[in-house]
Write a protein that holds these residues in place. Structure first.
Motif, mmCIF file in Angstrom:
data_model
loop_
_atom_site.group_PDB
_atom_site.id
_atom_site.type_symbol
_atom_site.label_atom_id
_atom_site.label_comp_id
_atom_site.label_asym_id
_atom_site.label_seq_id
_atom_site.Cartn_x
_atom_site.Cartn_y
_atom_site.Cartn_z
ATOM 1 N N LEU A 1 0.848 -1.201 0.000
ATOM 2 C CA LEU A 1 0.000 0.000 0.000
ATOM 3 C C LEU A 1 0.883 1.250 0.000
ATOM 4 O O LEU A 1 0.658 2.207 -0.751
ATOM 5 N N GLY A 2 1.931 1.222 0.832
ATOM 6 C CA GLY A 2 2.857 2.355 0.897
ATOM 7 C C GLY A 2 3.563 2.592 -0.425
ATOM 8 O O GLY A 2 3.758 3.745 -0.834
ATOM 9 N N VAL A 3 3.936 1.510 -1.118
ATOM 10 C CA VAL A 3 4.602 1.676 -2.417
ATOM 11 C C VAL A 3 3.689 2.467 -3.359
ATOM 12 O O VAL A 3 4.113 3.418 -4.029
ATOM 13 N N GLY A 4 2.410 2.094 -3.370
ATOM 14 C CA GLY A 4 1.449 2.809 -4.218
ATOM 15 C C GLY A 4 1.347 4.284 -3.835
ATOM 16 O O GLY A 4 1.341 5.173 -4.697
ATOM 17 N N LEU A 5 1.300 4.544 -2.523
ATOM 18 C CA LEU A 5 1.227 5.946 -2.065
ATOM 19 C C LEU A 5 2.483 6.702 -2.489
ATOM 20 O O LEU A 5 2.417 7.849 -2.941
#
Ligand SMILES: NC(=O)c1ccc[n+]([C@@H]2O[C@H](COP(=O)([O-])OP(=O)(O)OC[C@H]3O[C@@H](n4cnc5c(N)ncnc54)[C@H](O)[C@@H]3O)[C@@H](O)[C@H]2O)c1
Ligand SMILES: O=P(O)(O)OC[C@H](O)CO
Length: 328
Positions: A253-257
């Motif tokens: 999820l953080g990678v996407g953000l």
């Protein structure tokens, strides 16, 4: 031998059921989705949440919670924010409840063992938490985990009940420590994913893990956790695991953000849970209430809420006043 109950047919509930069944124990698994129940009973697979793992025929799935309550112990593996509602539907009994979710309850800021004790005052409560990707555990790869209960003898008995040759619980009496490590590392894993997605480099990720651990320790100690628990499997161990792999839903999820996508886009339409997204705003509120500074958790919260862009959040972290590495 009585069966063991598992509440929650997601990846982790299914993996734990598989571990327990590998010791020739029958498992009664409550799942919410009729497709999951049918797939487990008819095809011995949870194709929705843990595809590709051939499950033991000793695992039987049901939508009837009263059936599960017959277990010698009951593992509770629903997402943290649904746990109170599901436990309210479970009849009162005296068997131990082993809590396996990672989070802090929204609104009350309560840890899950506090929520479970309110819902089931007659049940002894234990916490099972550590660096454990479900697909690895289900595949029988070596795993160590913390099992905490207030009463040490109870913790030892429960550890013996669920230990298997490649699944090794270490006992503790620190329920708060075991839970806070697991809840906070999910938020920090999102931050590490942002570092990856935004291409900020491996130095930044190492700094974030170390400074994130300092935040976890400050918050944990303010909420009664023991520092040695936070430095163990359920804290630092799980932080290292989830901060370094796209197998982690929170890290991903953080990678996407970090790549500039919105949390709304990344979270809509997903069946699987990224607990850090639910925990971040609760953690930030709880830290404020406890007077604890958590700048990384604040940054994750701002990104998830869409209140700031990645560049601004990073700049805010880098321009904080210089200070001592260890506070008195
Ligand atoms: N997957 C892992 O590797 C892993 C490892 C350790 C701990 N955990 C923790 O276990 C908990 C469960 O995660 P998971 O990975 O098994 O889930 P998952 O992402 O595989 O599946 C989602 C689960 O949420 C359930 N759910 C959705 N809405 C619900 C509702 N309204 N009420 C009750 N249940 C609902 C679904 O039935 C399903 O069981 C989380 O707290 C997670 O942090 C997961
Ligand atoms: O996929 P994540 O980020 O929910 O992590 C799963 C487990 O908590 C790892 O211990």
């Amino acid at each position: 031998m009585k069966p063991i109950g598992v509440i929650g047919g997601g990846a982790w509930g299914t993996a734990l059921a598989q571990v327990i069944a590998s010791g020739s124990r029958e498992v009664l698994l409550w799942a919410r989705e009729p497709e999951v129940i049918a797939a487990i009973n008819d095809h011995h697979e949870n194709s929705m949440f843990l595809p590709g793992i051939a499950l033991s025929p000793l695992i039987r799935a049901t939508n009837d919670l009263s059936w599960v309550a017959e277990g010698e112990a009951v593992l509770v593996v629903t997402p943290a924010q649904h746990m109170r509602v599901v436990l309210a539907d479970l009849s009162q009994h005296a068997q131990p409840l082993i809590l396996c979710a990672k989070g802090i309850e929204a609104g009350t800021h309560k840890l899950l063992h506090e929520v479970a004790q309110e819902a089931h005052p007659y049940s002894p409560i234990a916490v099972l938490s550590g660096p454990t990707f479900a697909h690895e555990v289900a595949a029988g790869l070596p795993t160590a985990i913390t099992l905490a209960a207030e009463d040490e003898d109870r913790a030892k008995a429960l550890a013996a009940l669920i230990a298997r040759p490649t699944f090794r619980p270490y006992v503790s009496t620190d329920l708060s420590g075991a839970e806070i490590g697991g809840a906070v590392k999910n938020v920090l894993a999102i931050a590490c994913g942002v570092v990856e997605g935004a291409g900020l480099g491996q130095n930044a990720r190492a700094a974030l893990i170390a400074r994130g651990f300092a935040e976890m320790t400050r918050f944990g100690m303010a909420r009664g956790a023991r520092p040695e628990t936070l430095a163990g499997l359920s804290g630092l161990g799980d932080l290292v695991l989830t901060c370094s792999s796209t197998s982690s839903r929170n890290f991903s999820l953080g990678v996407g953000l970090g790549q500039g996508r919105s949390a709304h886009d990344l979270l809509s339409d997903r069946r699987t849970v990224a607990e850090g997204a639910a925990t971040a705003p609760v953690l930030v509120e709880a830290a404020r209430a406890a007077g604890v500074e958590m700048p990384i958790a604040d940054a994750v919260c701002a990104l998830l809420a869409g209140e700031a862009a990645v560049g601004a959040v990073v700049e805010r972290l880098l321009t904080r006043p210089l200070g001592a590495e260890h506070r008195a």
